[in-house]
Design an enzyme around this catalytic site. Structure first.
Site, PDB file in Angstrom:
ATOM      1  N   HIS A  55       0.853  -1.190   0.000  1.00 56.52           N
ATOM      2  CA  HIS A  55       0.000   0.000   0.000  1.00 56.52           C
ATOM      3  C   HIS A  55       0.889   1.241   0.000  1.00 56.52           C
ATOM      4  O   HIS A  55       2.062   1.185   0.387  1.00 56.52           O
ATOM      5  CB  HIS A  55      -0.895   0.019   1.237  1.00 56.52           C
ATOM      6  N   GLU A  57       1.067   3.842   1.916  1.00 52.25           N
ATOM      7  CA  GLU A  57       1.651   4.199   3.207  1.00 52.25           C
ATOM      8  C   GLU A  57       2.848   3.316   3.547  1.00 52.25           C
ATOM      9  O   GLU A  57       3.871   3.804   4.038  1.00 52.25           O
ATOM     10  CB  GLU A  57       0.611   4.052   4.337  1.00 52.25           C
ATOM     11  N   CYS A  85      -5.970   1.983   6.199  1.00 50.38           N
ATOM     12  CA  CYS A  85      -6.623   0.747   6.631  1.00 50.38           C
ATOM     13  C   CYS A  85      -5.939   0.247   7.909  1.00 50.38           C
ATOM     14  O   CYS A  85      -4.965   0.832   8.379  1.00 50.38           O
ATOM     15  CB  CYS A  85      -6.532  -0.308   5.529  1.00 50.38           C
ATOM     16  N   CYS A  88      -2.115  -0.564   7.452  1.00 52.60           N
ATOM     17  CA  CYS A  88      -1.286   0.637   7.344  1.00 52.60           C
ATOM     18  C   CYS A  88      -1.233   1.379   8.675  1.00 52.60           C
ATOM     19  O   CYS A  88      -0.180   1.886   9.060  1.00 52.60           O
ATOM     20  CB  CYS A  88      -1.795   1.536   6.226  1.00 52.60           C
TER      21      CYS A  88
END
Length: 152
Positions: A55, A57, A85, A88
């Protein structure tokens, strides 16, 4: 941080999100800033990397940690185009990022106030400050346009 600075950094995160879109990835981008300097950039790469943890992040945290040669990013600020999420958020907590600024809320998996607010949980030993809705319309539009095009 004032609104002008926040918008500047979020626009950099939007540029990262556009890179993800160009690669066919969900257009989410992230920037990590320390002392007014970018120390980490990232965008979604889960498809390209065959890695569900890629992801935006996580990619930005990896890049910042590598650059600083330190897994702690204690005074750093994260700008991300979509609300983080659970995965993360966990990485953000472990890296000790000080403040999360996000653009669009995530009604399906956002844990910075939309579906849940993990920063309020007392069992975490670190609780980053959270500010949402930075360039919300631009961040939301990028995501909506991407998914609309996928459905056609």
């Amino acid at each position: 941080m004032d609104a002008t600075q926040n918008n500047f950094w979020m626009r950099l995160a939007l540029n990262e999100a556009k890179k993800a879109k160009e690669k066919g990835e969900v257009p989410v981008g992230a920037v990590i800033v320390l002392n007014e300097k970018v120390i980490g950039l990232g965008h979604n790469l889960s498809i390209k990397n065959n890695d569900p943890t890629s992801h935006a992040e996580i990619e930005a945290i990896r890049n910042a940690s590598f650059k600083l040669k330190n897994y702690r990013l204690s005074h750093a600020i994260l700008y991300v185009t979509l609300e983080p999420c659970t995965m993360c958020f966990g990485a953000i907590v472990h890296s000790r990022i000080k403040h999360i600024f996000f653009g669009a809320a995530d009604p399906k998996s956002g844990v910075c106030g939309t579906c849940e607010n993990l920063s309020k949980k007392e069992y975490f030993n670190h609780r980053p400050k959270i500010t949402g809705n930075i360039l919300k319309e631009e961040c939301s539009k990028l995501l909506k346009d991407f998914f609309r095009a996928k459905r056609v």
